[in-house]
Design a protein around this motif. Structure first.
Motif, PDB file in Angstrom:
ATOM      1  N   ASN A 268     -31.506   3.824  46.195  1.00  0.00           N
ATOM      2  CA  ASN A 268     -32.635   4.447  46.052  1.00  0.00           C
ATOM      3  C   ASN A 268     -33.909   3.750  46.619  1.00  0.00           C
ATOM      4  OD1 ASN A 268     -31.518   6.583  44.253  1.00  0.00           O
ATOM      5  ND2 ASN A 268     -31.847   5.447  42.522  1.00  0.00           N
TER       6      ASN A 268
ATOM      7  N   LYS B 140     -34.262   4.614  49.970  1.00  0.00           N
ATOM      8  CA  LYS B 140     -34.374   6.401  50.131  1.00  0.00           C
ATOM      9  C   LYS B 140     -35.880   6.665  50.029  1.00  0.00           C
ATOM     10  CE  LYS B 140     -30.985   8.035  47.367  1.00  0.00           C
ATOM     11  NZ  LYS B 140     -30.392   9.410  46.648  1.00  0.00           N
ATOM     12  N   PHE B 141     -36.338   5.793  48.899  1.00  0.00           N
ATOM     13  CA  PHE B 141     -37.770   6.457  48.468  1.00  0.00           C
ATOM     14  C   PHE B 141     -38.762   5.182  49.261  1.00  0.00           C
ATOM     15  CE2 PHE B 141     -35.061   8.294  45.427  1.00  0.00           C
ATOM     16  CZ  PHE B 141     -35.112   9.685  45.812  1.00  0.00           C
TER      17      PHE B 141
ATOM     18  N   ASP C 188     -39.927  -1.862  44.675  1.00  0.00           N
ATOM     19  CA  ASP C 188     -40.093  -1.414  45.987  1.00  0.00           C
ATOM     20  C   ASP C 188     -41.650  -1.121  46.034  1.00  0.00           C
ATOM     21  OD1 ASP C 188     -40.364   1.516  45.583  1.00  0.00           O
ATOM     22  OD2 ASP C 188     -38.265   1.269  44.962  1.00  0.00           O
TER      23      ASP C 188
ATOM     24  N   GLY D 232     -43.181   5.753  44.748  1.00  0.00           N
ATOM     25  CA  GLY D 232     -43.205   5.860  43.308  1.00  0.00           C
ATOM     26  C   GLY D 232     -42.742   7.080  42.455  1.00  0.00           C
ATOM     27  N   ILE D 233     -42.933   6.799  41.318  1.00  0.00           N
ATOM     28  CA  ILE D 233     -42.420   8.120  40.361  1.00  0.00           C
ATOM     29  C   ILE D 233     -43.708   8.566  39.401  1.00  0.00           C
ATOM     30  CG2 ILE D 233     -40.825   8.701  38.578  1.00  0.00           C
ATOM     31  CD1 ILE D 233     -39.161   6.555  39.806  1.00  0.00           C
TER      32      ILE D 233
ATOM     33  N   ILE E 223     -35.912  10.868  34.700  1.00  0.00           N
ATOM     34  CA  ILE E 223     -35.205  10.539  35.765  1.00  0.00           C
ATOM     35  C   ILE E 223     -33.922   9.562  35.433  1.00  0.00           C
ATOM     36  CG2 ILE E 223     -36.965  10.160  37.588  1.00  0.00           C
ATOM     37  CD1 ILE E 223     -36.527   7.065  37.076  1.00  0.00           C
TER      38      ILE E 223
ATOM     39  N   SER F  32     -31.064  14.612  37.062  1.00  0.00           N
ATOM     40  CA  SER F  32     -32.348  14.841  37.423  1.00  0.00           C
ATOM     41  C   SER F  32     -33.208  14.193  38.489  1.00  0.00           C
ATOM     42  CB  SER F  32     -33.234  14.257  36.192  1.00  0.00           C
ATOM     43  OG  SER F  32     -33.156  12.815  36.118  1.00  0.00           O
ATOM     44  N   GLN F  33     -34.197  14.934  39.010  1.00  0.00           N
ATOM     45  CA  GLN F  33     -34.664  14.529  40.452  1.00  0.00           C
ATOM     46  C   GLN F  33     -36.053  14.875  40.262  1.00  0.00           C
ATOM     47  OE1 GLN F  33     -32.046  16.589  42.886  1.00  0.00           O
ATOM     48  NE2 GLN F  33     -30.966  14.900  43.708  1.00  0.00           N
ATOM     49  N   VAL F  34     -36.802  14.146  40.931  1.00  0.00           N
ATOM     50  CA  VAL F  34     -38.280  14.330  40.773  1.00  0.00           C
ATOM     51  C   VAL F  34     -38.630  15.657  41.556  1.00  0.00           C
ATOM     52  CG1 VAL F  34     -40.767  13.455  41.356  1.00  0.00           C
ATOM     53  CG2 VAL F  34     -38.787  12.060  40.256  1.00  0.00           C
TER      54      VAL F  34
ATOM     55  N   GLY G 152     -29.322  13.438  47.453  1.00  0.00           N
ATOM     56  CA  GLY G 152     -29.085  12.838  46.302  1.00  0.00           C
ATOM     57  C   GLY G 152     -28.496  14.048  45.348  1.00  0.00           C
ATOM     58  N   SER G 153     -27.629  13.676  44.059  1.00  0.00           N
ATOM     59  CA  SER G 153     -27.230  14.554  43.266  1.00  0.00           C
ATOM     60  C   SER G 153     -27.931  14.148  41.984  1.00  0.00           C
ATOM     61  CB  SER G 153     -25.886  14.344  43.131  1.00  0.00           C
ATOM     62  OG  SER G 153     -25.533  13.086  42.718  1.00  0.00           O
ATOM     63  N   GLY G 154     -28.643  13.353  41.685  1.00  0.00           N
ATOM     64  CA  GLY G 154     -29.448  13.105  40.433  1.00  0.00           C
ATOM     65  C   GLY G 154     -28.323  12.422  39.384  1.00  0.00           C
TER      66      GLY G 154
ATOM     67  N   GLY H  52     -27.098   9.327  39.801  1.00  0.00           N
ATOM     68  CA  GLY H  52     -27.110   7.585  39.987  1.00  0.00           C
ATOM     69  C   GLY H  52     -27.553   6.967  38.893  1.00  0.00           C
ATOM     70  N   LEU H  53     -28.958   7.356  38.728  1.00  0.00           N
ATOM     71  CA  LEU H  53     -29.554   6.581  37.367  1.00  0.00           C
ATOM     72  C   LEU H  53     -29.019   7.008  36.085  1.00  0.00           C
ATOM     73  CD1 LEU H  53     -33.363   6.797  38.269  1.00  0.00           C
ATOM     74  CD2 LEU H  53     -31.874   4.803  38.510  1.00  0.00           C
TER      75      LEU H  53
ATOM     76  N   SER I 197     -42.126   1.541  42.663  1.00  0.00           N
ATOM     77  CA  SER I 197     -41.307   1.345  41.532  1.00  0.00           C
ATOM     78  C   SER I 197     -40.548   0.082  41.145  1.00  0.00           C
ATOM     79  CB  SER I 197     -40.116   2.488  41.471  1.00  0.00           C
ATOM     80  OG  SER I 197     -40.930   3.567  41.933  1.00  0.00           O
TER      81      SER I 197
END
Ligand code: ADP
Length: 644
Positions: free
Chosen positions: A518, A521-522, A546, A550-551, A559, A564-566, A576-578, A580-581, A605
């Motif tokens: 993540n 990725k972000f 990182d 940010g979120i 999340i 769930s994805q932002v 992504g599929s939402g 992972g977290l 984040s």
């Protein structure tokens, strides 16, 4: 002249409506007027100058002598002397004689007397006396207290059979005023009642209580007019009656408040017609009816129970005195629905069953609860079926994917050994892309299987005692090249060299790889990633931080939820599929740990994982954590969302 006056006087006396007579010196009658003739029946001729006239009027010798002896003794001025004369027809009449001749002398009539026939009045008075004394003797025979009270409230006479009913000593009653022997409030009651009775001649009842030593006693007094100066009070001790009344009233009040405040419907109704006699406020509240509308409804029009109540078995049970119970639904005027549990009880009078008592409990809430429980169960079942389906389909995906991956690896080998001609490395490029996308699919499938396992409770930890510091460091090391190739700097820092904790190495690896994936990725090129380990007293803290996008604050809670994805738009920049977290959080929690997020949009984040430091004896010790790491394949899978 004088003669004329005398003549006139005689004329007046002759015609007066009262008896007038006069005697001469010898005691003979010289005047006997018309009224005397009418009352006695004896004429002037028979009386005037008749020496035996007294014999006619008083034939009884003894009585006549008494009268004749009395006359000379009387002065010429007396009033209301009563004698009983015997008339010509033998009847006796009482005459009240008055002599005022000394005040009004008439010449020639030295002693003239006026007589009034008072027979009737006397008889009336006598009978009244008799009646009163009869009445009093009757009253005295009653087992009540009796008082004769004068208009100034003095007690003239009293009688009692029950001394215990007397508030004061019997010798202190007669001659005392009511105010002197009774408490002020009671005396006041008596005073105004006496006044009322004397004024209206009507009977007046009063009720009062007196504080006797043992127990308060209640009395009812009836005051009756005797004459303009006297009132009679008949007093009855009503304590027993009153106490029963009070008890009943209390009982009634109790039932009434139960009836009024019961949260359940209470009704009394006719069994056959269903007509409702009484209904409590809860009934009106639930039915939304008002009292005037009640007559338009029956229990059978309101509740769908007629068939059930009137069936033979129900009637038999009611006749036996046993209640019957049904559940029913009530839909009121405003279309509100209530579920009711009706308890119907018989009201048996002389073994006749006509009326019933209904106690209806509102069970809407429990019914709804039951309903929602049923729905939840249904949903759970549905969810289970869905999870099972996911698990099955995921497994189904995995087999062909592994076959594809196997084939690609073979192709790679062929290419490597130049068994396949690939002049422009086109095949190699395509192969890489196929492989990465296979890994992505594999990751998705793995995550799906894990999530299903976690939510079904099948996921288990494979715990061992291992050095968490070296474990994390190894993972970071193994991905450092990938990260650097994305032009992102990664730094690992630790406060401690070694920390043995109880954990599942595979899960920790998945957690860290997920967070790093993540972070890459972000975080745009040129950004930084920091992995830090600190030892808190009870926890080991692993932070993956990182300097990425940010979120947003409002998304920080969600999340960790599944899928769930932002940024949910179709044209997402990142893959992504939402899932992972959600898996990370589940794995951390399975360890008894926590995951926290600190993030600011545009700045970066930080995911902080707290793993408990406790150790347990029955887990195996990991002797060589370093060599146990088949990283390439796993990294490829976890990082498959990222294109290098
Ligand atoms: P995904 O497979 O979509 O990455 P995750 O559950 O791992 O699913 O992450 C959920 C979402 O949380 C991501 O889609 C992203 O919007 C946000 N997110 C996760 N990690 C970071 C991070 N380090 N920086 C910014 N956003 C992040």
């Amino acid at each position: 002249m004088q003669n004329i006056i005398y003549q006139n006087s005689i004329y007046i006396l002759e015609n007066m409506p009262v008896i007038i007579d006069a005697l001469d010196k010898n005691g003979n009658f010289i005047l006997w007027n018309k009224e005397a003739e009418r009352v006695t029946g004896y004429t002037k001729e028979e009386i005037l100058n008749n020496p035996d006239a007294f014999k006619l009027l008083y034939p009884d010798d003894e009585y006549r002598n008494y009268v004749l002896n009395l006359i000379p003794k009387l002065e010429n001025n007396f009033r209301n002397l009563e004698t009983t004369i015997t008339c010509k027809d033998g009847t006796k009449k009482i005459i009240s004689w008055s002599n005022v001749s000394s005040l009004y002398p008439i010449e020639g009539l030295t002693r003239w007397t006026v007589g009034v026939d008072i027979t009737k009045r006397k008889v009336a008075e006598e009978s009244l006396k008799n009646i009163t004394s009869e009445l009093l003797s009757i009253i005295k025979a009653f087992p009540d207290l009796y008082f004769r009270i004068s208009s100034d409230t003095t007690i003239i006479d009293f009688k009692t059979y029950n001394k215990t009913d007397l508030f004061v000593e019997p010798e202190n009653i007669i001659g005392n005023k009511i105010t002197e022997i009774l408490p002020q409030d009671v005396a006041l009651l008596y005073e105004s009642a006496i006044e009322y009775v004397l004024k209206t001649k009507k009977i007046k009842s009063i009720e009062y209580s007196l504080p006797f030593k043992k127990q308060k006693q209640y009395f009812e007094a009836r005051l009756v007019y005797l004459n303009e100066k006297e009132v009679m009070a008949v007093v009855r001790n009503i304590t027993e009656k009153k106490l029963i009344e009070i008890k009943n009233l209390n009982q009634q009040m109790k039932y009434k408040s139960f009836f009024d405040y019961s949260p359940d419907i209470l009704l009394e109704a006719d069994l056959y017609s269903g007509y409702i006699f009484v209904a409590n406020p809860t009934f009106y509240k639930l039915t939304k009816l008002n009292k005037d509308e009640l007559e338009n409804y029956t229990i059978y029009s309101l509740f769908d129970i007629e068939d059930k109540v009137t069936q033979k078995s129900s009637i038999d049970s009611l006749l036996d005195g046993k209640p019957i119970k049904f559940e029913t639904k009530l839909v009121n005027n405003v279309n509100e629905e209530y579920y009711l549990e009706l308890n119907i009880m018989p009201i048996l009078e002389n073994n006749l069953l006509e009326r019933i008592f209904i106690y209806a409990k509102d069970i809407t809430d429990s019914k709804k609860l039951e309903e929602s429980r049923r729905k939840i169960k249904e949903l759970e079942e549905y969810e289970n079926i869905r999870s099972e389906f996911f698990a099955n389909i995921s497994h189904e995906f995995r087999t062909p994917l592994n076959i594809i991956l196997g084939s690609i690896q073979l192709l790679e080998l062929y290419l490597k050994n130049n068994k396949i001609v690939d002049e422009n490395h086109t095949l190699q490029r395509y192969n890489k892309s196929i492989k990465q996308n296979c890994y992505r699919l594999l990751r998705l499938v793995n995550n799906l299987i894990d999530i299903t396992k976690v939510s079904a409770g099948y996921m288990q930890l494979n715990l061992c005692e291992c050095n968490i510091v070296s474990l994390v460091e190894d993972i970071v090391q193994s991905v450092a090249d990938y990260i650097n190739s994305k032009n992102i700097e990664i730094t690992f820092d630790t406060e401690i060299e070694e920390k043995i904790i109880r954990c599942d190495k595979d899960k920790i690896e998945r957690i860290i790889l997920n967070l790093l994936s993540n972070a890459i990725k972000f975080t745009p090129e040129g950004g930084k990633i920091f992995v830090n380990i600190t030892d808190l007293d009870e926890y080991t803290c692993i932070s993956v931080k990182d300097t990425g996008i940010g979120i947003p604050k409002d998304k920080q809670d969600i999340i960790f939820e599944r899928f769930s994805q932002v940024n949910k738009s179709l044209s997402r920049e990142r893959e992504g599929s939402g899932l992972g977290l959600n898996i990370v959080k589940s794995f951390v929690e399975m360890h008894g740990g926590e995951i926290k997020l600190i993030s600011e949009e545009g700045k970066g984040s930080e995911f902080i994982i707290l793993l408990p430091n406790n150790l347990e004896k029955d887990v195996y010790k990991d002797i060589n954590p370093l060599n146990n790491f088949n990283n390439v394949e796993r990294i490829s899978i976890e990082f498959s969302d990222i294109y290098f």
